[in-house]
Write a protein that holds these residues in place. Structure first.
Motif, PDB file in Angstrom:
ATOM      1  N   ASP A   5      22.573  57.788  55.839  1.00  8.14           N
ATOM      2  CA  ASP A   5      23.703  56.981  56.310  1.00  8.14           C
ATOM      3  C   ASP A   5      24.437  56.314  55.152  1.00  8.14           C
ATOM      4  OD1 ASP A   5      25.222  56.111  58.614  1.00  8.14           O
ATOM      5  OD2 ASP A   5      24.503  54.101  58.133  1.00  8.14           O
TER       6      ASP A   5
ATOM      7  N   PRO B  87      28.217  57.555  55.819  1.00 12.83           N
ATOM      8  CA  PRO B  87      28.166  56.492  56.824  1.00 12.83           C
ATOM      9  C   PRO B  87      28.706  56.918  58.193  1.00 12.83           C
ATOM     10  CG  PRO B  87      29.186  55.721  54.782  1.00 12.83           C
ATOM     11  CD  PRO B  87      28.992  57.196  54.656  1.00 12.83           C
ATOM     12  N   ASN B  88      27.917  56.628  59.210  1.00 16.73           N
ATOM     13  CA  ASN B  88      28.296  56.838  60.616  1.00 16.73           C
ATOM     14  C   ASN B  88      28.677  58.270  60.961  1.00 16.73           C
ATOM     15  OD1 ASN B  88      27.944  54.078  61.370  1.00 16.73           O
ATOM     16  ND2 ASN B  88      29.852  53.639  60.298  1.00 16.73           N
TER      17      ASN B  88
ATOM     18  N   LYS C  18      27.367  59.334  64.410  1.00 14.06           N
ATOM     19  CA  LYS C  18      27.991  58.580  65.498  1.00 14.06           C
ATOM     20  C   LYS C  18      29.384  59.113  65.791  1.00 14.06           C
ATOM     21  CE  LYS C  18      25.489  54.334  64.681  1.00 14.06           C
ATOM     22  NZ  LYS C  18      25.549  52.946  64.228  1.00 14.06           N
TER      23      LYS C  18
END
Length: 48
Positions: A32, A36-37, A40
């Protein structure tokens, strides 16, 4: 045939495995930090 972003994720995923050869919390934290993300935001696209 995968989008470049997916290939970047897969390569990064495997490179993080060189540091953490498991799926520990340290592995996911490191991944992550690098992307990052990503899951998601793009996880649904990976399942198609």
């Amino acid at each position: 045939m995968a989008p470049v972003g997916v290939l970047d994720y897969i390569i990064t995923y495997e490179m993080v495995h060189l540091l953490h050869p498991n799926h520990s919390s340290e592995f996911w934290t490191e991944l992550d930090e690098k992307m990052p993300n990503y899951l998601k935001v793009n996880g649904v696209k990976l399942a198609l």
